[in-house]
Design an enzyme around this catalytic site. Structure first.
Site, PDB file in Angstrom:
ATOM      1  N   ASN A 291      43.422   3.725 -28.576  1.00 34.27           N
ATOM      2  CA  ASN A 291      42.791   4.403 -29.710  1.00 34.27           C
ATOM      3  C   ASN A 291      42.177   5.857 -29.064  1.00 34.27           C
ATOM      4  OD1 ASN A 291      39.515   3.581 -31.243  1.00 34.27           O
ATOM      5  ND2 ASN A 291      41.067   4.828 -31.917  1.00 34.27           N
ATOM      6  N   GLY A 292      42.446   6.829 -29.798  1.00 32.36           N
ATOM      7  CA  GLY A 292      41.716   8.200 -29.505  1.00 32.36           C
ATOM      8  C   GLY A 292      43.243   9.051 -29.344  1.00 32.36           C
TER       9      GLY A 292
ATOM     10  N   GLU B 140      28.605  13.008 -53.724  1.00 27.95           N
ATOM     11  CA  GLU B 140      28.892  11.599 -53.083  1.00 27.95           C
ATOM     12  C   GLU B 140      29.699  10.897 -54.208  1.00 27.95           C
ATOM     13  OE1 GLU B 140      29.350   9.764 -50.436  1.00 27.95           O
ATOM     14  OE2 GLU B 140      29.035   7.983 -51.165  1.00 27.95           O
TER      15      GLU B 140
ATOM     16  N   LYS C 255      33.600   9.800 -53.690  1.00 29.82           N
ATOM     17  CA  LYS C 255      34.048   8.332 -54.034  1.00 29.82           C
ATOM     18  C   LYS C 255      35.375   8.424 -54.855  1.00 29.82           C
ATOM     19  CE  LYS C 255      32.376   6.540 -51.640  1.00 29.82           C
ATOM     20  NZ  LYS C 255      31.572   6.922 -50.703  1.00 29.82           N
TER      21      LYS C 255
ATOM     22  N   CYS D 248      41.842   2.407 -36.355  1.00 30.89           N
ATOM     23  CA  CYS D 248      42.523   1.961 -35.114  1.00 30.89           C
ATOM     24  C   CYS D 248      41.589   0.837 -34.144  1.00 30.89           C
ATOM     25  CB  CYS D 248      42.815   3.054 -34.304  1.00 30.89           C
ATOM     26  SG  CYS D 248      43.704   2.599 -32.714  1.00 30.89           S
TER      27      CYS D 248
ATOM     28  N   GLU E 230      38.512   9.577 -53.061  1.00 34.11           N
ATOM     29  CA  GLU E 230      38.619   8.688 -51.769  1.00 34.11           C
ATOM     30  C   GLU E 230      39.446   7.551 -52.465  1.00 34.11           C
ATOM     31  OE1 GLU E 230      35.555   8.135 -48.210  1.00 34.11           O
ATOM     32  OE2 GLU E 230      34.721   7.604 -50.313  1.00 34.11           O
TER      33      GLU E 230
ATOM     34  N   TRP F 174      46.435   3.957 -36.690  1.00 36.44           N
ATOM     35  CA  TRP F 174      46.241   5.087 -37.562  1.00 36.44           C
ATOM     36  C   TRP F 174      46.775   6.437 -37.015  1.00 36.44           C
ATOM     37  CZ3 TRP F 174      43.312   9.852 -38.424  1.00 36.44           C
ATOM     38  CH2 TRP F 174      43.206   9.835 -39.702  1.00 36.44           C
TER      39      TRP F 174
ATOM     40  N   LYS G 106      38.248   3.680 -41.569  1.00 36.80           N
ATOM     41  CA  LYS G 106      36.840   3.198 -41.762  1.00 36.80           C
ATOM     42  C   LYS G 106      36.133   3.805 -40.587  1.00 36.80           C
ATOM     43  CE  LYS G 106      33.301   1.239 -43.640  1.00 36.80           C
ATOM     44  NZ  LYS G 106      32.920   1.748 -44.782  1.00 36.80           N
TER      45      LYS G 106
ATOM     46  N   ARG H  64      39.100  -1.239 -40.942  1.00 33.63           N
ATOM     47  CA  ARG H  64      39.024  -0.092 -40.415  1.00 33.63           C
ATOM     48  C   ARG H  64      39.911   1.098 -40.774  1.00 33.63           C
ATOM     49  NH1 ARG H  64      35.814  -0.859 -35.308  1.00 33.63           N
ATOM     50  NH2 ARG H  64      36.709   1.031 -34.338  1.00 33.63           N
TER      51      ARG H  64
ATOM     52  N   HIS I 120      29.086  30.627 -61.940  1.00 36.14           N
ATOM     53  CA  HIS I 120      29.726  31.576 -61.065  1.00 36.14           C
ATOM     54  C   HIS I 120      31.300  31.269 -60.750  1.00 36.14           C
ATOM     55  CE1 HIS I 120      25.812  33.343 -60.670  1.00 36.14           C
ATOM     56  NE2 HIS I 120      25.280  32.197 -60.589  1.00 36.14           N
TER      57      HIS I 120
END
Ligand code: HGA
Length: 605
Positions: A99-100, A478, A482, A2, A485, A74, A600, A27, A501
């Site tokens: 924004n928020g 990570e 990636k 946003c 995402e 967003w 972002k 973003r 396990h």
């Protein structure tokens, strides 16, 4: 996440607003819009497509005005449809972007409905627009100051009123907002990058500030309502940050920028000193007995990697927690623990809230590892280590991660040195390894063609498992993050010893198993884990250090890393995983830089 842009000028400001949105696109957003005062009336254009579509609309309709606001949304409350896109209007008089999240929007909506306001969106934002409309008595600045006192939650807002043709009022509490200072024109934006090209002078608002921008100046009051001065700083141009150059996507560009980003982040000078973290870092470091690292997403994984360094090199107990969990959990504070918060943007809402929570529990010593010097996080911590990754546009973080690792490694060695755990010879060796990193990274980047060949296989899969051990377990995490995402392939990471396990039950010939195989003390254990996979028909894709003697054979595909890199090996091993995710996503044709549903800078909870 946003973005907000606002401007007051004596020229048509629509192109500046739309260009600002274009610069904030990275973003992440799902709709966008712009509103200006045009011949005394608020007029707007909104789109649920891209900013380029909004641009076409404003050109088509000749939308023009000298005072305006714009937004990339967003969605948090209400679907990404045109009616919910900002700017939100109240009775064709007030236009507002936000924004928020407003947590008490339901009670405010009931109160405003009782006053006769009609709600046309599903957003929480609409209550702010109507509230300001209902409270307006001829002074927008004063009205916003009173209205925000009734809001619970997080917000950055920018608002215009048809009766004040040369004014934009903004406010921030928990979401970022900066003032851009121009010549006879002034601006607001979520970050300075949005206004590159219009000004290089910025004032960074503090939590609770309310600001009025006019043609000839800027007025700010703080949370107490007292006039506040916020230093105007010149922020160097973001040369080339939003240009792709020869690359197909920003993510690819940013992967290849890592040798440069790391060079810029490695401290100058020939020793590890506390001063790298702030003036009184030496005293702080002498006073602490442990570390508590708080972060989200990729930054959380850099914290997990750092735990291995901090405990093995500096022998300092380290706990790593997901910020959004820590902020709501009852924990036992240790005032002697240094709280380390990690964030690319320094505006991550959950991490900022976790920092605040830690401070409220009596944690006096705090350190930010952050890529933005002017961010809320850097301003709110006692100490800071700045990474110099440069602007990161791709939603999936790459160079911010590896430069965070550099900063955290420097922290581990500095603490080790201050505790007498590292002698001068070892210190010089660590420094030498750091300085060699950019060259080593270049040889890893040269593996790209081999990784492209693998990515064609991966593009056909729907699941993948990532394995690592010890220091490289967070790197496996990570790598899996990636891949999911940006390629939308379901991926999970496990410490390889955990296979038996549970996850071994998932292994069949349809399940590619990516293995991070450095030549460290756990290599033999890892090889046994790989055999467990092969025995069940799983296909192994191994990134093996040159000297591991793991060779390609039936069901085992190996890419050799150019050299073994000791303690810094995670910084090299993550790079092929970034490239694998990137090329797999390209092969699947996803929107790599703006993956669906993600944003972002995660500035909402
Ligand atoms: N809650 C508002 C604004 C969302 C936001 O800040 N996005 O980044 C809405 O849903 O419209």
């Amino acid at each position: 996440m946003c973005g907000i842009v606002g401007a007051v000028a004596q020229r048509n400001i629509v192109p500046v607003l739309v260009e600002g949105l274009r610069r904030l696109e990275y973003r992440g957003y799902d709709s966008c819009g712009v509103a200006v005062l045009s011949h005394g009336e608020p007029r707007r254009a909104r789109s649920v497509a891209r900013v380029s579509d909004l641009d076409a609309q404003v050109k088509e309709s000749s939308l023009a005005g000298m005072t305006g606001i714009a937004h990339t949304r967003w969605a948090t409350h209400g679907a990404p449809v045109t009616d919910n896109a900002h700017p939100i209007f109240s009775r064709d008089t007030v236009a507002l972007v936000h924004n928020g999240i407003i947590e008490n929007y339901e009670s405010l909506r009931t109160m405003l409905r009782d006053k006769g306001y009609e709600f046309v969106s599903q957003t929480d934002t609409e209550v702010i627009a109507h509230l300001i409309h209902s409270m307006y008595r001829g002074d927008l600045f004063q009205t916003v100051r009173e209205a925000v006192k009734l809001l619970h939650g997080a917000y950055a807002i920018a608002v215009i009123h048809k009766d004040q043709p040369h004014t934009v009022v903004g406010a921030r509490q928990g979401s970022p907002l900066v003032v851009g200072v121009g010549e006879g024109e002034n601006f607001l934006a979520s970050d300075a990058l949005a206004l590159a090209g219009s000004t290089d002078r910025f004032a960074f608002l503090e939590e609770g500030d309310v600001v009025e921008i006019a043609l000839d100046g800027v007025k700010i009051v703080d949370r107490q309502g007292l006039p506040a001065e916020r230093e105007v700083r010149v922020v160097a141009a973001y040369g080339g940050a939003v240009e792709l150059g020869p690359y197909r996507h920003f993510m690819q560009k940013e992967i290849f920028e890592q040798p440069r980003a790391i060079t810029d982040t490695i401290p100058q000078g020939d020793e590890f000193t506390a001063n790298l973290f702030g003036e009184n870092a030496k005293d702080v470091f002498a006073d602490i007995d442990s570390l508590l690292i708080l972060a989200c997403g990729t930054s959380y994984y850099s914290g997990l990697t750092a735990k291995y360094w901090l405990e093995s090199i500096a022998k300092i107990p380290t706990q790593v927690e997901i910020a959004s969990e820590y902020r709501y959990r009852e924990s036992v504070p240790n005032p002697k623990a240094l709280v380390v918060v990690i964030s690319q943007s320094g505006e991550t809402a959950d991490t900022l809230a976790a920092l605040k929570h830690a401070q409220s529990l009596g944690h006096a010593h705090t350190l930010a590892v952050c890529n933005v010097a002017t961010s809320a996080m850097v301003r709110q911590t006692e100490l800071a280590f700045l990474t110099h990754a440069g602007t990161e546009i791709g939603v999936a973080s790459t160079k911010a991660f590896t430069t965070q690792l550099v900063g955290l490694f420097v922290l581990a060695v500095t603490l080790a040195k201050l505790r007498g755990r590292v002698d001068a010879k070892q210190e010089a060796a660590y420094l030498g390894q750091l300085r060699h990193l950019p060259a080593a990274l270049n040889s890893v980047l040269a593996l790209e063609p081999q990784i492209i060949a693998w990515s064609e296989e991966f593009a056909r899969k729907e699941n993948a498992l990532f394995l690592g051990r010890g220091l490289h377990y967070p790197i496996a995490l990570e790598g899996a993050l990636k891949l999911k995402e940006i390629s939308y392939i379901h991926a999970e990471a496990y410490p390889a010893g955990e296979l038996k396990h549970g996850p071994l039950a998932l292994v069949t010939e349809a399940m590619p198993v990516v293995t991070v195989a450095p030549n460290d003390t756990l290599l033999e254990k890892l090889k046994s884990n790989m055999q467990e996979v092969r025995a069940r028909g799983g296909e192994l894709y191994v990134f093996a250090d040159a000297d591991t003697r793991i060779v390609s054979e039936d069901g085992i595909h190996v890419i050799r890393m150019p050299e073994h890199y000791g303690a810094l090996s995670p910084i090299l091993h993550v790079v092929p995983l970034q490239l694998l995710a990137y090329h797999t996503a390209c092969a699947r044709g996803t929107d790599v830089d703006k993956p669906r549903n993600l944003a972002k800078s995660v500035t909402v909870e």
